[in-house]
Write a protein that holds these residues in place. Structure first.
Motif, mmCIF file in Angstrom:
data_model
loop_
_atom_site.group_PDB
_atom_site.id
_atom_site.type_symbol
_atom_site.label_atom_id
_atom_site.label_comp_id
_atom_site.label_asym_id
_atom_site.label_seq_id
_atom_site.Cartn_x
_atom_site.Cartn_y
_atom_site.Cartn_z
ATOM 1 N N TRP A 79 -42.246 -21.977 19.894
ATOM 2 C CA TRP A 79 -42.831 -21.315 18.739
ATOM 3 C C TRP A 79 -43.055 -19.874 19.152
ATOM 4 N N SER A 80 -42.647 -18.927 18.306
ATOM 5 C CA SER A 80 -42.810 -17.522 18.644
ATOM 6 C C SER A 80 -42.921 -16.695 17.378
ATOM 7 N N ALA A 81 -43.884 -15.776 17.353
ATOM 8 C CA ALA A 81 -44.023 -14.844 16.235
ATOM 9 C C ALA A 81 -43.178 -13.605 16.519
ATOM 10 N N MET A 82 -42.536 -13.106 15.484
ATOM 11 C CA MET A 82 -41.697 -11.916 15.621
ATOM 12 C C MET A 82 -42.162 -10.857 14.636
ATOM 13 N N ARG A 83 -41.876 -9.617 14.966
ATOM 14 C CA ARG A 83 -42.224 -8.510 14.067
ATOM 15 C C ARG A 83 -41.452 -8.627 12.754
ATOM 16 N N GLU A 84 -42.086 -8.168 11.683
ATOM 17 C CA GLU A 84 -41.437 -8.105 10.378
ATOM 18 C C GLU A 84 -40.145 -7.303 10.516
ATOM 19 N N ASN A 85 -39.103 -7.737 9.833
ATOM 20 C CA ASN A 85 -37.783 -7.105 9.876
ATOM 21 C C ASN A 85 -37.148 -7.144 11.264
ATOM 22 N N SER A 86 -37.499 -8.142 12.047
ATOM 23 C CA SER A 86 -36.944 -8.284 13.389
ATOM 24 C C SER A 86 -35.436 -8.464 13.333
ATOM 25 N N SER A 87 -34.737 -7.794 14.230
ATOM 26 C CA SER A 87 -33.290 -7.963 14.295
ATOM 27 C C SER A 87 -32.915 -9.365 14.778
ATOM 28 N N GLU A 88 -33.855 -10.080 15.393
ATOM 29 C CA GLU A 88 -33.598 -11.447 15.841
ATOM 30 C C GLU A 88 -33.247 -12.367 14.667
ATOM 31 N N ILE A 89 -33.780 -12.074 13.498
ATOM 32 C CA ILE A 89 -33.578 -12.945 12.337
ATOM 33 C C ILE A 89 -32.470 -12.428 11.418
ATOM 34 N N ALA A 90 -32.077 -11.169 11.554
ATOM 35 C CA ALA A 90 -31.012 -10.595 10.721
ATOM 36 C C ALA A 90 -29.725 -11.406 10.902
ATOM 37 N N PRO A 91 -28.949 -11.590 9.870
ATOM 38 C CA PRO A 91 -29.014 -10.959 8.559
ATOM 39 C C PRO A 91 -29.831 -11.739 7.535
ATOM 40 N N SER A 92 -30.562 -12.747 7.969
ATOM 41 C CA SER A 92 -31.366 -13.536 7.047
ATOM 42 C C SER A 92 -32.438 -12.681 6.391
ATOM 43 N N LYS A 93 -32.721 -12.955 5.142
ATOM 44 C CA LYS A 93 -33.810 -12.290 4.424
ATOM 45 C C LYS A 93 -35.054 -13.171 4.416
ATOM 46 N N ARG A 94 -34.947 -14.352 5.022
ATOM 47 C CA ARG A 94 -36.083 -15.279 5.081
ATOM 48 C C ARG A 94 -37.089 -14.793 6.122
ATOM 49 N N ASP A 95 -38.263 -15.377 6.118
ATOM 50 C CA ASP A 95 -39.315 -14.996 7.064
ATOM 51 C C ASP A 95 -39.300 -15.840 8.334
ATOM 52 N N PHE A 96 -38.262 -16.615 8.534
ATOM 53 C CA PHE A 96 -38.184 -17.498 9.689
ATOM 54 C C PHE A 96 -36.729 -17.799 9.985
ATOM 55 N N MET A 97 -36.481 -18.353 11.141
ATOM 56 C CA MET A 97 -35.171 -18.905 11.457
ATOM 57 C C MET A 97 -35.416 -20.241 12.140
ATOM 58 N N ILE A 98 -34.383 -21.042 12.207
ATOM 59 C CA ILE A 98 -34.461 -22.339 12.877
ATOM 60 C C ILE A 98 -33.508 -22.304 14.053
ATOM 61 N N ASN A 99 -33.982 -22.768 15.196
ATOM 62 C CA ASN A 99 -33.150 -22.866 16.392
ATOM 63 C C ASN A 99 -32.959 -24.349 16.673
ATOM 64 N N PHE A 100 -31.710 -24.799 16.647
ATOM 65 C CA PHE A 100 -31.394 -26.183 16.972
ATOM 66 C C PHE A 100 -30.751 -26.243 18.343
ATOM 67 N N ALA A 101 -31.228 -27.154 19.183
ATOM 68 C CA ALA A 101 -30.603 -27.403 20.483
ATOM 69 C C ALA A 101 -29.369 -28.264 20.253
ATOM 70 N N VAL A 102 -28.272 -27.940 20.933
ATOM 71 C CA VAL A 102 -27.032 -28.724 20.841
ATOM 72 C C VAL A 102 -26.590 -29.114 22.244
ATOM 73 N N ASP A 103 -25.837 -30.201 22.335
ATOM 74 C CA ASP A 103 -25.387 -30.666 23.645
ATOM 75 C C ASP A 103 -24.171 -29.892 24.152
#
Length: 149
Positions: A79-103
């Motif tokens: 769980w991590s909070a990011m600054r508003e308009n963070s490039s980590e979430i771009a190009p999404s316009k949502r306020d969050f992203m989901i990280n899924f672990a894959v094998d």
């Protein structure tokens, strides 16, 4: 803390080293993520996409149960909070992203590409391999394969 720092801490946990002291005797504390709930204009279509494209098993009640003890699942959820308009979430316009672990990131991406899903980017660093896509609602989905032990 940056995403890299977060995944370094998670990686330390993967190999059995604790980046911080955990107090097992404490009570009245968070023990894990109990769920992720997403608002959508078309929940049925979004659920179908997650099932058909990402292969998530949807239960009869309409949601998914993603187990901590699934084979090769990391022992932690970040769980991590990011600054508003963070490039980590771009190009999404949502306020969050989901990280899924894959094998196996390469195999998973190959499956996505056969379904016409555009991979936005790929990268690797000491914390693992990453790729990003967008779901139909424009939410950034980050796929992560932990480094080999």
């Amino acid at each position: 803390m940056t995403r890299t720092g977060i995944f370094v801490a998670a990686g330390l946990l993967l190999v059995g080293l604790s980046p911080m002291v955990l107090h097992a005797q404490e009570v009245g504390r968070i023990t894990g993520v109990g769920g992720v709930f997403v608002v959508s204009k078309d929940p049925a279509a979004l659920t179908k996409w997650y099932q058909e494209v990402l292969g998530i098993n949807i239960e009869p009640w309409g949601g998914a149960l993603l187990r901590y003890d699934a084979p090769l699942h990391p022992p932690v959820v970040v769980w991590s909070a990011m600054r508003e308009n963070s490039s980590e979430i771009a190009p999404s316009k949502r306020d969050f992203m989901i990280n899924f672990a894959v094998d196996d990131l390469d195999a998973f991406i190959a499956k996505l590409e056969t379904k016409g899903i555009k991979v936005l980017n790929r990268q690797a660093d000491p914390t693992g391999k990453f790729a990003s896509i967008l779901d139909p609602d424009g939410t950034k989905i980050e796929l992560w394969q932990a480094p080999s032990k």
